[in-house]
Design an enzyme around this catalytic site. Sequence first.
Site, PDB file in Angstrom:
ATOM      1  N   ARG A 228       0.857  -1.188   0.000  1.00  0.00           N
ATOM      2  CA  ARG A 228       0.000   0.000   0.000  1.00  0.00           C
ATOM      3  C   ARG A 228       0.894   1.240   0.000  1.00  0.00           C
ATOM      4  O   ARG A 228       1.981   1.236   0.576  1.00  0.00           O
ATOM      5  CB  ARG A 228      -0.891   0.029   1.255  1.00  0.00           C
ATOM      6  N   HIS A 276      -0.892   0.028  -9.837  1.00  0.00           N
ATOM      7  CA  HIS A 276      -1.546  -0.960  -8.956  1.00  0.00           C
ATOM      8  C   HIS A 276      -1.973  -2.200  -9.759  1.00  0.00           C
ATOM      9  O   HIS A 276      -3.133  -2.602  -9.722  1.00  0.00           O
ATOM     10  CB  HIS A 276      -2.743  -0.321  -8.242  1.00  0.00           C
TER      11      HIS A 276
END
Length: 313
Positions: A228, A276
Amino acid sequence: MTVLLIGEIDPTDTWFVEFIAEFKKSMPNIDLQIFPDCGNFEDVEIALAWKPPLGALLKFPNLKLIISLSAGVDHLLRDPNLPDNISIVRLVSPAQTLQMAEYVNLAVLFFQRRLFDYQQLQRSQQWAYLPVSNSQSFTVGIMGLGAFGLTVAKRLRDIGLSVRGWSRTPKEIAGIKCFYGQDQFRLFLSKCHVLVCLLPLTSETENILNADTFSALSQPAYLVNVSRGKHLVEADLLSALDSGKIGGAFLDCFCTEPLPKDHPFWHHPRIIVTPHISAPGIPSELAGQIIDIFTKFYTGQPLKNLVYLPQGY
Ligand code: NDP
Ligand code: OXD
């Protein structure tokens, strides 16, 4: 039964179009509703969630199970008004862990074979040989030895790299030197050339990729962040790249996604930015997993990948 799809879900996005089609194909008798355009809130028993709006899950009085559409659950646990006493399971698929292992392999070999340096030589049309560390003396440290970290660590071990791992509780994994807990963190870092972050985002792990952590690594040092964005102190990475303490980074996750157009990471010569996508999950496989969860849930069998709320993952 009504199943609710809730959160930052764009029904025109390619991934979601495919996922919804796979879901309807495999579960034709289930009424799939997309929040907020759903009928009677009382009919909803299961929610499939990705970044749901804060407090929204409280609106469903008969909700019995939340399935996180992702492996990470920080997007759910950030909600202070999550309904009490409802199980949360997360989706972890074998194909997705394999995708992650491929991505991290790619990054590690890019560093080991000095591709950032060769890119620089290419820009000035220089034809030159650069010495390379041999794989046994190039150590990769994996932070987090869970579903993803373990698969990644074993893959790297199997291609002959020296691998160490760090987790919260002790582990024994053949051919991988394992460390655990805060007390062993610096010892773990001390021999690592590549640091790979595969930790869940919790209050203990936020900002863990910082100047202090970077200064404990072996030289040359590199970073892969696939967990993250909030694990990384972005300014500390930029300073470490400027000073040469970090030789390059592969970044797949960011504090703000999509990465803002004016962000310095976009044009940095020693950063690879990916949107991502290190392990996006395969819609047909995820739909299969969801059927399995429904079956187990409604026949009272134990569920896999349950989230333990006090731990934060
Ligand atoms: P798991 O829950 O299976 O594993 C988490 C690991 O982190 C465990 O080994 C755990 O230790 C360790 N850990 C947790 N807290 C700490 C701590 N404070 N100190 C040291 N170790 C700690 O998670 P997954 O492997 O399934 O996923 C990890 C993360 O990867 C997800 O949360 C998500 O953020 C990210 N991810 C990113 C994707 C992408 O596309 N970029 C795709 C999928 C996941 P222990 O084993 O002792 O409990
Ligand atoms: C996940 C992700 O957590 O894709 O599954 O980030």
